[in-house]
Design an enzyme around this catalytic site. Structure first.
Site, PDB file in Angstrom:
ATOM      1  N   HIS A 508       9.522  -4.390   5.741  1.00  0.00           N
ATOM      2  CA  HIS A 508       9.192  -3.282   6.645  1.00  0.00           C
ATOM      3  C   HIS A 508       8.941  -1.991   5.856  1.00  0.00           C
ATOM      4  O   HIS A 508       9.545  -0.964   6.130  1.00  0.00           O
ATOM      5  CB  HIS A 508      10.325  -3.063   7.657  1.00  0.00           C
ATOM      6  CG  HIS A 508      10.418  -4.117   8.710  1.00  0.00           C
ATOM      7  ND1 HIS A 508      11.453  -4.193   9.619  1.00  0.00           N
ATOM      8  CD2 HIS A 508       9.612  -5.154   9.016  1.00  0.00           C
ATOM      9  CE1 HIS A 508      11.272  -5.222  10.428  1.00  0.00           C
ATOM     10  NE2 HIS A 508      10.168  -5.834  10.078  1.00  0.00           N
ATOM     11  N   HIS A 551      11.195  -4.031  15.018  1.00  0.00           N
ATOM     12  CA  HIS A 551      10.305  -4.452  13.931  1.00  0.00           C
ATOM     13  C   HIS A 551       9.075  -3.561  13.979  1.00  0.00           C
ATOM     14  O   HIS A 551       8.821  -2.896  14.969  1.00  0.00           O
ATOM     15  CB  HIS A 551       9.951  -5.917  14.102  1.00  0.00           C
ATOM     16  CG  HIS A 551      11.153  -6.813  14.060  1.00  0.00           C
ATOM     17  ND1 HIS A 551      11.208  -7.951  13.309  1.00  0.00           N
ATOM     18  CD2 HIS A 551      12.358  -6.719  14.672  1.00  0.00           C
ATOM     19  CE1 HIS A 551      12.383  -8.529  13.463  1.00  0.00           C
ATOM     20  NE2 HIS A 551      13.098  -7.809  14.295  1.00  0.00           N
TER      21      HIS A 551
END
Ligand code: FAD
Length: 571
Positions: A508, A551
């Site tokens: 990420h 996410h």
């Protein structure tokens, strides 16, 4: 106009790039070219299989970026994966569709990005989304799925939902009972995409329910529109750098590319060049184009076009670890599910108030450490402001501090997890004037000890969950790391080998071309335009000023939807 001149050139046909290209090419008189280094993966089973997470790793559609050796995390390097294909990382990701806590997006505005907050982004989350209502799919009865239609879109391009293979044997309900039986219960969250993420829930995924295949950015935003004559895509084409108009102003007039036949050429843009190459490529493309820190550019003989030293700074990622437990029941019937819990600091840390006070005292030192690590290119006083906002989010607004996934498969329960908001910040910079060369990626995993404490405490929390009924009775021994490796009463130090030896990137990465006011280190302004340029924007995950608890992809899609409206002049 010819095939070598377009109004807009979008660099990177990934998650964000295809959204922007689609929306701009809705305007019939506007020509758009997408330059994508990878090829089509429409029929690639490693992509389409909704249960195939990981199959594409290490194949030719994975950039598999490598970090530098991570000095605070056991010394080894890490692989940070990213998709190299039309559809970008949405073609290899874990399909999870989870947004952010509203307060986190509001923080984007609080730090100086006027107009960017949860209320203004929510319409764009919904605009992109086509939620496939589980109530219409009887096979999902009993699976425990809930959602609040007020927070979802039903007519957008991107199909989101739960798979027909979703487990419905009562595990969801037993897990919920387990979370309610914890000493500090974690409540059931009816819809963790509502801006309030804290709690336990069953999240949707980017998939096509009817076809039971992955829904990626190309399937959602490109293939249904590929007949538009004003939208062109060049596959297997590598963008090398932006080319500029002569003169003092930094006005882009095109992009130098290397075609699939190895030939290098320039394609012209009459209006804008839009970077959407991902958080580990867009900052490097800026540097290759002369936008960045003059000291770094000079090292590689690149003339400075725009002096913008924070390009590539502020790199943030999360660290992913996993615990595993034996399951007394076998889950080998082709059904699967992932359950998520998002504990707040008060739910995760037994001593949250004291810990918060201690952390607050440490923040100036943390900020100084980050600034000094990058040669004070970012200022400690600015980093302190970012950290104080992050502290407020954790200890005042009660955002989740960890994400705990639980997935049964075979005879195991796997529990991957990560601290959701690490403080450590690193950097990415080019290593050569050669556009094909690998960049120097240094996320500085575990540089700041709060990040390690959160990662340890989340592991302890998972152990507690597996020791609580009814899950406790359904699970057998812990197999990873196992009590003989990390004893039940292990202190933080005793967890270090496992956590730092076995973690991986959580994939990420963000903030490498941060949307922030220029005076506090911003690379793009609130219209996502690169400071000092008249017509270059970045629209991908690089621009997020702070990490989000969900996410990334849902927020990437929403940011790109909003970016398209900005570029069209609607905002
Ligand atoms: P990308 O989608 O990566 O797009 C960048 C594109 O630019 C790519 O197609 C790339 O090939 C292209 N490109 C790069 N350089 C060049 C160049 N020089 N010339 C031409 N083209 C170029 N998020 C979730 O929400 N849920 C998940 O379950 C999830 N799981 C993940 C699992 C993995 C393994 C990974 C790696 C990420 C995961 N993420 C997940 C994160 C999320 O998918 C990404 O953050 C998001 O897709 C990034 O979008 P982007 O537009 O910034 O970049």
């Amino acid at each position: 106009k010819s095939d070598s001149t377009y109004d807009y050139i979008v660099v990177g046909g990934g998650t964000s790039g295809l959204v922007v290209a689609n929306r701009l090419s809705e305007q019939k008189n506007t020509t758009v070219l997408v330059i994508e280094a990878g090829g089509s993966v429409y029929n690639n089973p490693n992509v389409t299989d909704t249960l195939g997470y990981g199959k594409a790793f290490g194949t030719d559609i994975d950039w598999a970026y490598e970090t530098t050796d991570q000095e605070y995390a056991g010394g080894s390097s890490q692989i940070v994966r990213a998709g190299k294909a039309l559809g970008g990382t949405s073609t290899i990701n874990g399909l999870v569709y989870l947004r952010a806590q509203a307060a986190q997006i509001d923080a984007w505005e609080a730090i100086g990005n006027k107009g960017w907050n949860w209320k203004t982004l929510l319409p764009y989350f919904k605009k992109g989304e086509k939620l496939q209502d589980p109530a219409k799919h009887p096979v999902l009865d009993g699976s425990g799925i809930t959602f609040d239609p007020a927070y979802h879109g039903f007519t957008g391009p991107l199909k989101v939902g739960w798979p027909s293979t979703q487990l419905n044997d009562g595990l969801a309900q037993k897990l919920n009972a387990t979370y309610q039986n914890l000493d500090v219960p974690v409540q059931f969250n009816h819809d963790s995409n509502s801006g309030d993420m804290v709690g336990y829930s069953l999240y949707p995924k980017t998939l096509d329910y009817e076809l039971n295949i992955r829904e990626d950015a190309a399937r959602a935003y490109y293939y249904p529109y590929q007949n538009r004559t004003n939208l062109h895509v060049w596959l297997n084409t590598h963008a090398n750098k932006i080319t500029w108009k002569d003169g003092h102003e930094a006005t882009a007039d095109g992009v130098e590319v290397t075609l699939s036949n190895g030939k290098t050429t320039v394609v012209k843009a009459t209006r804008e060049v839009i970077l959407a190459a991902g958080a580990l490529k867009s900052p490097v493309l800026l540097e290759l184009s002369g936008v960045g820190n003059p000291d770094i550019l000079a090292k590689y003989g690149i003339a400075t076009k725009v002096n913008l030293p924070t390009v590539g700074e502020n790199l943030q990622d999360q660290m992913n670890n996993g615990l595993q437990f034996e399951s007394k029941k076998s889950y080998a019937d082709g059904k699967s599910a992932d359950y998520v819990s998002y504990p707040s600091a008060a739910q995760l840390f037994p001593n949250s108030t004291a810990l918060g006070a201690d952390l607050l005292r440490k923040l100036p030192a943390y900020a100084a450490q980050v600034a000094s690590a990058n040669g004070n290119v970012t200022k400690a006083s600015d980093i302190y402001r970012f950290f104080k906002i992050q502290w407020d989010l954790i200890f005042r607004d009660g955002i989740p501090v960890a994400e705990i996934l639980l997935s049964p498969y075979g005879n195991l329960y796997s529990s991957e997890y990560w601290g959701s908001v690490p403080f450590s910040r690193g950097s990415i910079h080019l290593s050569s004037a050669d556009p094909m060369a690998a960049a120097i990626i240094d996320p500085k995993y575990f540089m700041l000890d709060f990040d390690f404490e959160a990662q340890v405490q989340a592991a302890r929390f998972i152990r507690e969950v597996f020791n609580t009924e009814p899950l406790g009775d359904m699970a057998g021994a812990e197999t990873t790391p196992g009590l003989s490796t990390v004893p039940a009463d292990a202190d933080d130090e005793a967890w270090a080998d496992f956590i730092k030896g076995k973690y991986r990137s959580n994939f990420h990465p963000i903030t490498t071309t941060a949307m922030l006011p220029k005076e506090i280190g911003g690379v793009v302004d609130t219209s996502l335009k690169v400071y000092g340029t008249s017509n270059v924007r970045v629209v991908d995950a690089s621009i997020m000023p702070f990490q989000v608890c969900g996410h990334l992809q849902s927020t990437v899609y929403a940011v790109a939807e909003r970016a398209a409206d900005i570029i069209k002049g609607r905002l």
